[in-house]
Design an enzyme around this catalytic site. Structure first.
Site, PDB file in Angstrom:
ATOM      1  N   GLY A  12     -40.010 -25.499  -0.653  1.00 32.62           N
ATOM      2  CA  GLY A  12     -40.946 -26.251  -1.486  1.00 32.62           C
ATOM      3  C   GLY A  12     -42.375 -26.144  -0.961  1.00 32.62           C
ATOM      4  N   LEU A  79     -37.529 -33.103   3.626  1.00 31.16           N
ATOM      5  CA  LEU A  79     -38.459 -32.915   2.502  1.00 31.16           C
ATOM      6  C   LEU A  79     -37.731 -32.583   1.207  1.00 31.16           C
ATOM      7  CD1 LEU A  79     -41.234 -30.772   4.267  1.00 31.16           C
ATOM      8  CD2 LEU A  79     -40.842 -33.239   4.343  1.00 31.16           C
ATOM      9  N   SER A 124     -42.805 -41.844  -0.767  1.00 28.29           N
ATOM     10  CA  SER A 124     -43.824 -41.496  -1.767  1.00 28.29           C
ATOM     11  C   SER A 124     -44.604 -42.709  -2.256  1.00 28.29           C
ATOM     12  CB  SER A 124     -43.112 -40.857  -2.964  1.00 28.29           C
ATOM     13  OG  SER A 124     -43.959 -40.834  -4.089  1.00 28.29           O
ATOM     14  N   GLU A 126     -45.248 -43.121  -5.188  1.00 28.42           N
ATOM     15  CA  GLU A 126     -44.606 -43.539  -6.451  1.00 28.42           C
ATOM     16  C   GLU A 126     -43.836 -44.845  -6.258  1.00 28.42           C
ATOM     17  OE1 GLU A 126     -44.248 -42.218  -9.843  1.00 28.42           O
ATOM     18  OE2 GLU A 126     -46.088 -41.306  -9.118  1.00 28.42           O
ATOM     19  N   TYR A 148     -37.109 -41.612 -10.321  1.00 28.91           N
ATOM     20  CA  TYR A 148     -37.545 -40.953  -9.078  1.00 28.91           C
ATOM     21  C   TYR A 148     -38.082 -41.989  -8.083  1.00 28.91           C
ATOM     22  CZ  TYR A 148     -40.653 -38.433  -5.874  1.00 28.91           C
ATOM     23  OH  TYR A 148     -41.295 -37.983  -4.748  1.00 28.91           O
ATOM     24  N   ARG A 216     -55.014 -40.778  -9.701  1.00 30.87           N
ATOM     25  CA  ARG A 216     -54.250 -40.463  -8.496  1.00 30.87           C
ATOM     26  C   ARG A 216     -55.192 -40.254  -7.311  1.00 30.87           C
ATOM     27  NH1 ARG A 216     -50.817 -42.033 -11.154  1.00 30.87           N
ATOM     28  NH2 ARG A 216     -48.736 -41.214 -11.591  1.00 30.87           N
ATOM     29  N   PRO A 278     -42.312 -42.654 -20.258  1.00 27.97           N
ATOM     30  CA  PRO A 278     -41.785 -43.939 -20.730  1.00 27.97           C
ATOM     31  C   PRO A 278     -42.375 -45.127 -19.972  1.00 27.97           C
ATOM     32  CG  PRO A 278     -39.996 -42.403 -20.248  1.00 27.97           C
ATOM     33  CD  PRO A 278     -41.250 -41.731 -19.827  1.00 27.97           C
TER      34      PRO A 278
HETATM   35  P1  NAP Z   1     -41.048 -29.451  -4.046  1.00 33.94           P
HETATM   36  O1  NAP Z   1     -42.085 -28.389  -3.994  1.00 33.94           O
HETATM   37  O2  NAP Z   1     -40.480 -29.839  -5.367  1.00 33.94           O
HETATM   38  O3  NAP Z   1     -39.838 -28.991  -3.080  1.00 33.94           O
HETATM   39  C1  NAP Z   1     -38.611 -29.644  -3.084  1.00 33.94           C
HETATM   40  C2  NAP Z   1     -37.663 -28.921  -2.141  1.00 33.94           C
HETATM   41  O4  NAP Z   1     -36.382 -29.618  -2.145  1.00 33.94           O
HETATM   42  C3  NAP Z   1     -37.355 -27.471  -2.516  1.00 33.94           C
HETATM   43  O5  NAP Z   1     -37.314 -26.703  -1.338  1.00 33.94           O
HETATM   44  C4  NAP Z   1     -35.954 -27.562  -3.133  1.00 33.94           C
HETATM   45  O6  NAP Z   1     -35.200 -26.382  -2.995  1.00 33.94           O
HETATM   46  C5  NAP Z   1     -35.350 -28.643  -2.239  1.00 33.94           C
HETATM   47  N1  NAP Z   1     -34.144 -29.257  -2.798  1.00 33.94           N
HETATM   48  C6  NAP Z   1     -34.016 -29.908  -3.981  1.00 33.94           C
HETATM   49  N2  NAP Z   1     -32.766 -30.372  -4.124  1.00 33.94           N
HETATM   50  C7  NAP Z   1     -32.086 -30.009  -3.002  1.00 33.94           C
HETATM   51  C8  NAP Z   1     -30.747 -30.187  -2.547  1.00 33.94           C
HETATM   52  N3  NAP Z   1     -29.825 -30.825  -3.299  1.00 33.94           N
HETATM   53  N4  NAP Z   1     -30.373 -29.695  -1.346  1.00 33.94           N
HETATM   54  C9  NAP Z   1     -31.264 -29.030  -0.598  1.00 33.94           C
HETATM   55  N5  NAP Z   1     -32.547 -28.810  -0.973  1.00 33.94           N
HETATM   56  C10 NAP Z   1     -32.937 -29.298  -2.161  1.00 33.94           C
HETATM   57  O7  NAP Z   1     -41.583 -30.793  -3.372  1.00 33.94           O
HETATM   58  P2  NAP Z   1     -42.853 -31.025  -2.388  1.00 33.94           P
HETATM   59  O8  NAP Z   1     -44.056 -31.294  -3.213  1.00 33.94           O
HETATM   60  O9  NAP Z   1     -42.874 -29.967  -1.349  1.00 33.94           O
HETATM   61  O10 NAP Z   1     -42.449 -32.424  -1.743  1.00 33.94           O
HETATM   62  C11 NAP Z   1     -41.670 -32.502  -0.559  1.00 33.94           C
HETATM   63  C12 NAP Z   1     -41.068 -33.889  -0.442  1.00 33.94           C
HETATM   64  O11 NAP Z   1     -42.102 -34.854  -0.382  1.00 33.94           O
HETATM   65  C13 NAP Z   1     -40.182 -34.310  -1.612  1.00 33.94           C
HETATM   66  O12 NAP Z   1     -39.162 -35.129  -1.090  1.00 33.94           O
HETATM   67  C14 NAP Z   1     -41.105 -35.131  -2.497  1.00 33.94           C
HETATM   68  O13 NAP Z   1     -40.370 -36.036  -3.280  1.00 33.94           O
HETATM   69  C15 NAP Z   1     -41.941 -35.818  -1.433  1.00 33.94           C
HETATM   70  N6  NAP Z   1     -43.293 -36.211  -1.810  1.00 33.94           N
HETATM   71  C16 NAP Z   1     -44.142 -35.285  -2.338  1.00 33.94           C
HETATM   72  C17 NAP Z   1     -45.449 -35.647  -2.641  1.00 33.94           C
HETATM   73  C18 NAP Z   1     -46.421 -34.651  -3.207  1.00 33.94           C
HETATM   74  O14 NAP Z   1     -47.453 -35.082  -3.726  1.00 33.94           O
HETATM   75  N7  NAP Z   1     -46.160 -33.361  -3.087  1.00 33.94           N
HETATM   76  C19 NAP Z   1     -45.880 -36.964  -2.391  1.00 33.94           C
HETATM   77  C20 NAP Z   1     -44.983 -37.872  -1.829  1.00 33.94           C
HETATM   78  C21 NAP Z   1     -43.700 -37.480  -1.523  1.00 33.94           C
HETATM   79  P3  NAP Z   1     -35.151 -25.216  -4.130  1.00 33.94           P
HETATM   80  O15 NAP Z   1     -36.281 -24.296  -3.786  1.00 33.94           O
HETATM   81  O16 NAP Z   1     -33.811 -24.641  -3.908  1.00 33.94           O
HETATM   82  O17 NAP Z   1     -35.327 -25.900  -5.462  1.00 33.94           O
HETATM   83  O1  G4F Z   2     -48.719 -34.373 -11.152  1.00 37.69           O
HETATM   84  P1  G4F Z   2     -47.757 -35.404 -11.571  1.00 37.69           P
HETATM   85  O2  G4F Z   2     -46.560 -34.943 -12.321  1.00 37.69           O
HETATM   86  O3  G4F Z   2     -47.397 -36.214 -10.257  1.00 37.69           O
HETATM   87  P2  G4F Z   2     -46.762 -37.676 -10.015  1.00 37.69           P
HETATM   88  O4  G4F Z   2     -45.964 -38.139 -11.156  1.00 37.69           O
HETATM   89  O5  G4F Z   2     -47.861 -38.567  -9.543  1.00 37.69           O
HETATM   90  O6  G4F Z   2     -45.739 -37.367  -8.816  1.00 37.69           O
HETATM   91  C1  G4F Z   2     -46.102 -36.535  -7.714  1.00 37.69           C
HETATM   92  O7  G4F Z   2     -46.687 -37.333  -6.707  1.00 37.69           O
HETATM   93  C2  G4F Z   2     -45.812 -38.318  -6.139  1.00 37.69           C
HETATM   94  C3  G4F Z   2     -46.621 -39.091  -5.101  1.00 37.69           C
HETATM   95  O8  G4F Z   2     -47.307 -40.136  -5.750  1.00 37.69           O
HETATM   96  C4  G4F Z   2     -44.628 -37.615  -5.524  1.00 37.69           C
HETATM   97  F1  G4F Z   2     -43.805 -38.512  -4.936  1.00 37.69           F
HETATM   98  C5  G4F Z   2     -43.882 -36.833  -6.601  1.00 37.69           C
HETATM   99  O9  G4F Z   2     -42.800 -36.108  -5.996  1.00 37.69           O
HETATM  100  C6  G4F Z   2     -44.844 -35.822  -7.214  1.00 37.69           C
HETATM  101  O10 G4F Z   2     -45.191 -34.889  -6.232  1.00 37.69           O
HETATM  102  O11 G4F Z   2     -48.495 -36.485 -12.509  1.00 37.69           O
HETATM  103  C7  G4F Z   2     -49.690 -37.129 -12.094  1.00 37.69           C
HETATM  104  C8  G4F Z   2     -50.269 -37.934 -13.259  1.00 37.69           C
HETATM  105  C9  G4F Z   2     -49.244 -38.846 -13.947  1.00 37.69           C
HETATM  106  O12 G4F Z   2     -49.827 -40.107 -14.181  1.00 37.69           O
HETATM  107  C10 G4F Z   2     -48.974 -38.168 -15.283  1.00 37.69           C
HETATM  108  O13 G4F Z   2     -48.639 -39.061 -16.350  1.00 37.69           O
HETATM  109  O14 G4F Z   2     -50.717 -37.021 -14.263  1.00 37.69           O
HETATM  110  C11 G4F Z   2     -50.317 -37.517 -15.528  1.00 37.69           C
HETATM  111  N1  G4F Z   2     -50.223 -36.402 -16.485  1.00 37.69           N
HETATM  112  C12 G4F Z   2     -50.926 -36.318 -17.643  1.00 37.69           C
HETATM  113  N2  G4F Z   2     -50.562 -35.222 -18.308  1.00 37.69           N
HETATM  114  C13 G4F Z   2     -49.379 -35.344 -16.408  1.00 37.69           C
HETATM  115  C14 G4F Z   2     -49.587 -34.603 -17.559  1.00 37.69           C
HETATM  116  N3  G4F Z   2     -48.488 -34.977 -15.443  1.00 37.69           N
HETATM  117  C15 G4F Z   2     -47.785 -33.824 -15.662  1.00 37.69           C
HETATM  118  N4  G4F Z   2     -46.909 -33.432 -14.705  1.00 37.69           N
HETATM  119  N5  G4F Z   2     -47.951 -33.071 -16.784  1.00 37.69           N
HETATM  120  C16 G4F Z   2     -48.849 -33.422 -17.776  1.00 37.69           C
HETATM  121  O15 G4F Z   2     -48.975 -32.725 -18.787  1.00 37.69           O
END
Ligand code: NAP
Ligand code: G4F
Length: 335
Positions: A12, A79, A124, A126, A148, A216, A278
């Protein structure tokens, strides 16, 4: 002594930056990947010869215990998750299995195989959902607004519970949104920067988005993985908010991204009601002062710098794809 880290979710966005960071610090880095019929190592291809990979799945308890016994890590970074919020409404049970119960499976494996392992859980912002205060801190009340978010609350509390029940060094990083050129194309920042590149290069004429008003606290993923590592180096386990402290709307994101290539976003962006969620998290902004004071952590990339970095990377990638005749994208409903 070389330390060993096991990273779940190494394929990821965050996994790839964390692996780079730990390799630079001299770690032996092992990534857990799940079996798939196609190769999913695009984000770690450039470092794959310096990594070890082991198969495992958060749905399969035995594979987790096996991975810990084989790898003998000092630190585990969990992660892996189903991380896309809209998918959690379509697949709420699966999201709970990965993102909530998966954490218990891994903590239980740590407890049974080697309770001295230090454990990081990817919590997160969230979880704050319908926010109880602004900005959000470590002790702000949780009110998740999606399956989520609910699953992440479970993962967060089970991590604290294993710390308190079994004295594990298990911590949660409450990370606000963090982005990069490696962000999945379905998340809003990357969806916008990819569309800007396609529109600029003549491959698209509009961008359909959901809620333009939501706000955000967006930072750079490369900065946030440093904080994950710092949390596991403390004398005592504790949880930290990681954020920039600034918030911006989706509209502002569009403004900065389109104007970087000389376009007016209002001419191209359309609201599509099907993309409105939703239940929405309207406003997130974090207070990372505890992390700043105790971990010495601070971000190095600001919002404008981040958006420009992502637009530039997408322009280069789309140009390259055009050169090789590979510029088509699949249409996925609800994204
Ligand atoms: P991401 O790009 O969606 O990566 C998710 C990873 O999880 C991928 O490597 C995926 O593997 C793996 N995965 C999913 N289901 C799995 C399973 N059943 N067993 C093993 N591996 C699995 O997410 P990210 O943005 O790097 O985020 C990393 C973590 O931080 C996540 O837990 C996310 O919820 C959390 N987080 C992210 C943010 C953000 O803004 N990015 C903020 C707060 C928290 P595949 O490649 O095989 O799909
Ligand atoms: O980029 P988003 O999909 O991220 P969201 O829902 O904030 O979640 C991400 O951040 C979280 C940390 O706060 C992580 F835990 C989670 O795993 C993920 O990485 O959406 C951001 C905002 C939302 O309010 C959404 O309603 O953008 C708004 N948005 C508006 N139009 C959209 C869109 N989001 C997406 N994905 N696609 C749209 O077309």
């Amino acid at each position: 002594m070389t330390k060993t880290a096991l990273i779940t979710g190494i394929t990821g966005q965050d996994g790839s930056y964390l692996a780079e960071h730990l390799l630079a610090l001299g770690y032996r880095v092992v990534g857990m990947t799940r079996r798939s019929s196609t190769v999913t190592i695009e984000r770690i291809e450039h470092i794959v010869d310096r990594l070890e990979l082991i198969q495992g799945d958060l749905l399969d308890q035995n594979s987790l215990a096996y991975a810990l016994r084989e790898v003998e890590p000092d630190e585990v970074y969990n992660l892996a998750a189903q991380s896309f919020v809209p998918t959690s409404w379509n697949q709420p049970v699966l999201t709970g299995e990965f993102t909530a119960l998966g954490v218990t499976r891994l903590l239980e494996a740590v407890r049974q195989v080697d309770p001295t392992i230090r454990f990081y859980q990817a919590s997160s912002s969230e979880m704050f959902g319908k926010v109880a205060e602004v900005p959000q801190r470590e002790l702000t009340r949780l009110h998740p607004r999606s399956p989520y978010g609910v699953a992440k609350v479970y993962g967060h509390w089970i991590t604290l519970n294993y710390r308190e029940s079994y004295d594990l060094f298990a911590v949660s990083g409450i990370l606000f949104n963090h982005e990069s050129p490696r962000r999945g194309l379905e998340f809003v920042t990357r969806k916008v920067t990819d569309a800007v590149a396609r529109i600029k290069l003549g491959l698209a004429t509009e961008l359909r988005l959901g809620n333009l008003k939501s706000q955000r606290d967006w930072g750079f993923a490369g900065d946030y993985v440093r904080a994950m590592h710092l949390m596991l180096q403390r004398d005592d386990p504790s949880d930290y908010v990681i954020a920039t402290g600034e918030t911006h709307s989706v509209e502002e994101l569009c403004g900065v991204a389109f104007s970087h290539v000389g376009l007016d976003w209002q001419k191209y962006v359309r609201v599509d009601e099907a993309l409105v969620r939703p239940a929405e998290v309207d406003l997130l902004v974090g207070d990372a002062s505890r992390a700043r004071a105790e971990l010495g952590w601070s971000p190095t990339v600001d919002f404008t710098g981040l958006v420009h970095m992502m637009v530039e990377a997408d322009l280069a990638r789309v140009e390259e794809a055009i050169r090789h005749g590979k510029a088509k994208v699949p249409v996925v409903h609800g994204v």
